[in-house]
Scaffold this active site. Sequence first.
Site, PDB file in Angstrom:
ATOM      1  NE  ARG A 160      -7.062  11.292   8.247  1.00 49.64           N
ATOM      2  CZ  ARG A 160      -7.368  11.214   7.138  1.00 49.64           C
ATOM      3  NH1 ARG A 160      -8.539  11.099   6.428  1.00 49.64           N
ATOM      4  NH2 ARG A 160      -6.273  11.395   6.120  1.00 49.64           N
ATOM      5  CE  LYS A 195      -5.098  14.838   8.731  1.00 50.27           C
ATOM      6  NZ  LYS A 195      -3.806  14.684   8.657  1.00 50.27           N
ATOM      7  CG  HIS A 261      -4.079   8.238  13.840  1.00 49.13           C
ATOM      8  ND1 HIS A 261      -5.353   8.791  13.394  1.00 49.13           N
ATOM      9  CD2 HIS A 261      -3.078   8.529  13.019  1.00 49.13           C
ATOM     10  CE1 HIS A 261      -4.943   9.285  12.167  1.00 49.13           C
ATOM     11  NE2 HIS A 261      -3.637   9.148  12.098  1.00 49.13           N
ATOM     12  NE  ARG A 264      -5.906   7.506   9.084  1.00 53.41           N
ATOM     13  CZ  ARG A 264      -6.259   7.670   7.741  1.00 53.41           C
ATOM     14  NH1 ARG A 264      -7.409   6.845   7.609  1.00 53.41           N
ATOM     15  NH2 ARG A 264      -5.678   8.413   6.830  1.00 53.41           N
ATOM     16  CG  HIS A 287      -2.784   8.708   3.194  1.00 50.39           C
ATOM     17  ND1 HIS A 287      -1.868   7.947   3.368  1.00 50.39           N
ATOM     18  CD2 HIS A 287      -3.123   9.366   4.350  1.00 50.39           C
ATOM     19  CE1 HIS A 287      -1.840   7.583   4.854  1.00 50.39           C
ATOM     20  NE2 HIS A 287      -2.581   8.443   5.297  1.00 50.39           N
ATOM     21  CE1 TYR A 296       0.343   3.049   8.669  1.00 46.94           C
ATOM     22  CE2 TYR A 296       0.022   4.610   6.673  1.00 46.94           C
ATOM     23  CZ  TYR A 296      -0.179   4.336   7.863  1.00 46.94           C
ATOM     24  OH  TYR A 296      -1.101   5.018   8.797  1.00 46.94           O
TER      25      TYR A 296
END
Length: 318
Positions: A160, A195, A261, A264, A287, A296
Site C-alpha cells: 500500500r 492496517k 493502489h 497493488r 488481508h 482478484y
Amino acid sequence: MDFDAKQGQPAPQLPPEALQYLQHVRVEKRLAARTLTLYTLDLQRLTALAADVQLPLLRLTSAHIRRFVAQMHAGGRSGRGIALILSGWRGFYAWAARQGLVPHNPVQDVRAPKAPKPLPKALGVDDAVRLAEHEQAGADPWLEARDAAIVELLYGCGLRVGELVGLDLAASPAAHQQGRGWVDLQAGEAHVFGKGAKRRSVPVGRAAAEALRAWLAVRGQAADAALFIGRRGARLTAQSVWARLRQRSQLAGLTTPVHPHMLRHSFASHLLQSSGDLRAVQELLGHASITTTQVYTRLDFQHLARVYDQAHPRARRK
C-alpha cells in the site's frame, strides 16, 4: 410511473404535509437551496408513486415503499441513487411521526439494493512491465532512481502507498514504536505495518532489490530515517507518490493514469494468474479475510475470458 424531473414529466402538486415539512427543513434546519431542491424532488417522486397506488402519503406502508424501491431498481436507477431518495423519504416520515401524523416511519427499515462492488483496476502484464522498465532520457538521475525503486516495490511487493512511504532505511526501536517498516536487502525482505498496525513480511524480488540498491547509491546522507525522501530530505508523502506515478505512467505511454493502489491490484492479479494460490496472495497482501482477496479471482476470470474470446475457435464470431 417513476417521476423524474430530468425526463420532463410534470411535477405533481405536493400535499400540505409535504409542504409543511419542506418549510420545516428550510427554516429549522436552514438547508442550502440545492439540498432543499433535492428534498422537493424526492417528495414529488414519492407523491407520484403514491398516486399510482391511489393512496395519500400518510397512508403508505413499508410494503408500498419496498414496491417503489423495486420499481426504481427495475427502471435502472442505481442502488446509491435509491439510497439517497430513501434518505429523503425517511426524513419526511420521521418528521411526520413526531407530529403525530403517522403511527410509525414506513421507510425506517427499508434499504436500497446493494450496489455491486466495482472490480479493482489492474494493469495488463505488458503495461506493468513497461512502467517498471521505463527510463526517461535526460531525466534527473536522482529522481529517476527513486521513482524506479518506488514502482518496483509497489508492483513487486504489493505494498500500500502508506506502507511504502512508512519504510525506514533500517529497523530501529523508534520504527517499531511508530509502526514504520523497513527493507532488509540482505535477507530479501520488506517488513511493513499494514492496517491495524499488523506487521507482515514480503519478499523483495531481484528487480526490486536492484532498483533499491541503485536508489540507495544516490540517495545521500539525509537526516531523515525514511527510505524514500524528497529533494529537501524529508520523508516522501503519499500525495507525492501519487503525482510522480501518474506522471511516470504518462511518460511511459500508458493510456490509463496509474495510481499506487493500481500497482497493488496488478501485483495480486498477476500473481494469482501465474500461481492460482489464493492463500499465498492473501498473506502477501495482508488481508485479514480471504473474501477480500477473492475479488482478484474475478479479475483472473476476466483475463481467462479474454484469452478464450481471442483464441477459441467456437468463440470467434463470423
